[in-house]
Design a protein around this motif. Structure first.
Motif, PDB file in Angstrom:
ATOM      1  N   PHE A 154       0.928  -1.263  -0.080  1.00 47.60           N
ATOM      2  CA  PHE A 154      -0.044  -0.172  -0.014  1.00 47.60           C
ATOM      3  C   PHE A 154       0.814   1.360   0.011  1.00 47.60           C
ATOM      4  O   PHE A 154       0.418   2.530  -0.554  1.00 47.60           O
ATOM      5  N   THR A 155       2.235   1.303   0.762  1.00 44.85           N
ATOM      6  CA  THR A 155       2.900   2.243   0.553  1.00 44.85           C
ATOM      7  C   THR A 155       3.617   2.635  -0.526  1.00 44.85           C
ATOM      8  O   THR A 155       3.602   3.838  -1.063  1.00 44.85           O
ATOM      9  N   ASN A 156       4.210   1.682  -1.193  1.00 46.11           N
ATOM     10  CA  ASN A 156       5.006   1.717  -2.083  1.00 46.11           C
ATOM     11  C   ASN A 156       4.530   1.597  -3.771  1.00 46.11           C
ATOM     12  O   ASN A 156       5.103   2.031  -4.639  1.00 46.11           O
ATOM     13  N   ASN A 157       3.371   1.181  -3.761  1.00 46.89           N
ATOM     14  CA  ASN A 157       2.793   0.505  -4.997  1.00 46.89           C
ATOM     15  C   ASN A 157       1.272   1.353  -5.295  1.00 46.89           C
ATOM     16  O   ASN A 157       0.908   1.215  -6.213  1.00 46.89           O
ATOM     17  N   ILE A 158       0.982   1.696  -4.390  1.00 39.42           N
ATOM     18  CA  ILE A 158      -0.458   2.553  -4.462  1.00 39.42           C
ATOM     19  C   ILE A 158      -0.528   3.979  -4.249  1.00 39.42           C
ATOM     20  O   ILE A 158      -0.210   4.372  -3.115  1.00 39.42           O
ATOM     21  N   ASP A 159      -0.635   4.671  -5.395  1.00 35.23           N
ATOM     22  CA  ASP A 159      -0.652   6.164  -4.997  1.00 35.23           C
ATOM     23  C   ASP A 159      -1.953   6.661  -5.326  1.00 35.23           C
ATOM     24  O   ASP A 159      -2.779   6.683  -6.223  1.00 35.23           O
ATOM     25  N   MET A 160      -2.335   7.124  -4.009  1.00 37.21           N
ATOM     26  CA  MET A 160      -3.527   7.821  -3.773  1.00 37.21           C
ATOM     27  C   MET A 160      -3.562   9.477  -3.625  1.00 37.21           C
ATOM     28  O   MET A 160      -4.470  10.090  -3.164  1.00 37.21           O
ATOM     29  N   SER A 161      -2.510   9.895  -4.123  1.00 36.14           N
ATOM     30  CA  SER A 161      -2.152  11.429  -3.780  1.00 36.14           C
ATOM     31  C   SER A 161      -3.253  12.354  -4.706  1.00 36.14           C
ATOM     32  O   SER A 161      -3.216  13.436  -4.139  1.00 36.14           O
ATOM     33  N   ASP A 162      -3.875  11.963  -5.927  1.00 37.26           N
ATOM     34  CA  ASP A 162      -4.707  12.475  -6.279  1.00 37.26           C
ATOM     35  C   ASP A 162      -6.038  11.877  -5.953  1.00 37.26           C
ATOM     36  O   ASP A 162      -6.469  11.102  -6.777  1.00 37.26           O
ATOM     37  N   THR A 163      -6.405  12.719  -4.917  1.00 36.73           N
ATOM     38  CA  THR A 163      -7.677  12.042  -4.534  1.00 36.73           C
ATOM     39  C   THR A 163      -8.800  12.459  -5.117  1.00 36.73           C
ATOM     40  O   THR A 163      -9.915  11.586  -5.053  1.00 36.73           O
ATOM     41  N   GLU A 164      -9.096  13.254  -5.903  1.00 41.10           N
ATOM     42  CA  GLU A 164     -10.101  13.582  -6.754  1.00 41.10           C
ATOM     43  C   GLU A 164     -10.341  12.476  -7.862  1.00 41.10           C
ATOM     44  O   GLU A 164     -11.460  11.893  -8.008  1.00 41.10           O
TER      45      GLU A 164
END
Length: 215
Positions: A138-148
């Motif tokens: 979840f930390t290294n492979n999943i990018d949720m920084s663009d929450t929209e």
């Protein structure tokens, strides 16, 4: 580790990779309880971090003001429940307790979530080394920084995961998952009016539909 993904490529697969780490360690029926809780935790932490940085950039000192988050429909995430805290504890024996405490802290700060979030991560049945590996994905492979963009993605990956879990469980999987095609067919047949609620759960759904149509 796989390359970092985003909303356009492989996000659902990365979530399933996390579930695959659990194979052989807990029953398939327990996968969703571990993975889906982490999906939510990762997402609200990313949304909080984004809003936090916006408030810092504004320079008015409201970055620790709970109302500055709720007015933007962002859950307030206390410091000990933020993802960086969880990630830093991934490979400690306490990781399960850290996640459970994070869930409790989020519920305490957001009353609409009271008694809703899973708090089963400290269970002795869940190998903490394996749990740490899942947190790493979840930390290294999943990018949720663009929450929209991730808001839509969250729903799609949720459906994807429970579909996979249902398939893995076989006959019993239907207890918690109904394929979207079936749901859409029921809705089309029954044609509920505007402002009516549609419930997925089997017999109860039919009762609710009937009450709605009779209104």
């Amino acid at each position: 580790m796989a390359d970092k993904t985003n909303a356009n490529i492989g996000f659902e697969k990365q979530l399933w990779d996390a579930a695959c780490v659990l194979w052989g360690h807990i029953p398939a029926a327990e996968y969703r309880k571990v993975i889906i809780g982490l999906i939510f935790l990762r997402y609200i932490s990313a949304a909080f971090d984004k809003r936090y940085q916006e408030l810092v950039d504004e320079g008015d000192g409201f970055e620790d003001d709970r109302d500055a988050y709720t007015e933007e429909n962002v859950f307030f995430v206390p410091e000990d429940a933020r993802w960086n805290t969880i990630a830093s504890s991934a490979h400690t024996p306490e990781i399960g307790a850290v996640i459970d405490n994070a869930m409790r802290a989020i519920e305490a700060e957001n009353k609409t979530l009271k008694n809703v979030l899973p708090k089963n991560y400290a269970s002795p049945d869940l190998d903490k080394r394996v749990l740490g590996d899942v947190v790493d994905i979840f930390t290294n492979n999943i990018d949720m920084s663009d929450t929209e963009q991730s808001e839509d993605l969250l729903g799609r990956t949720y459906e994807y995961c429970i579909a996979q879990f249902a398939e893995k469980e076989g006959v019993g999987g239907g207890e918690f998952y109904t394929p979207s095609s079936v749901v859409k067919t029921l809705v089309s047949i029954l044609r509920p009016f505007d402002n009516c609620r549609v419930y997925e759960s089997k017999v109860q759904s039919m009762i609710q539909f009937s009450d709605c149509l009779a209104a």
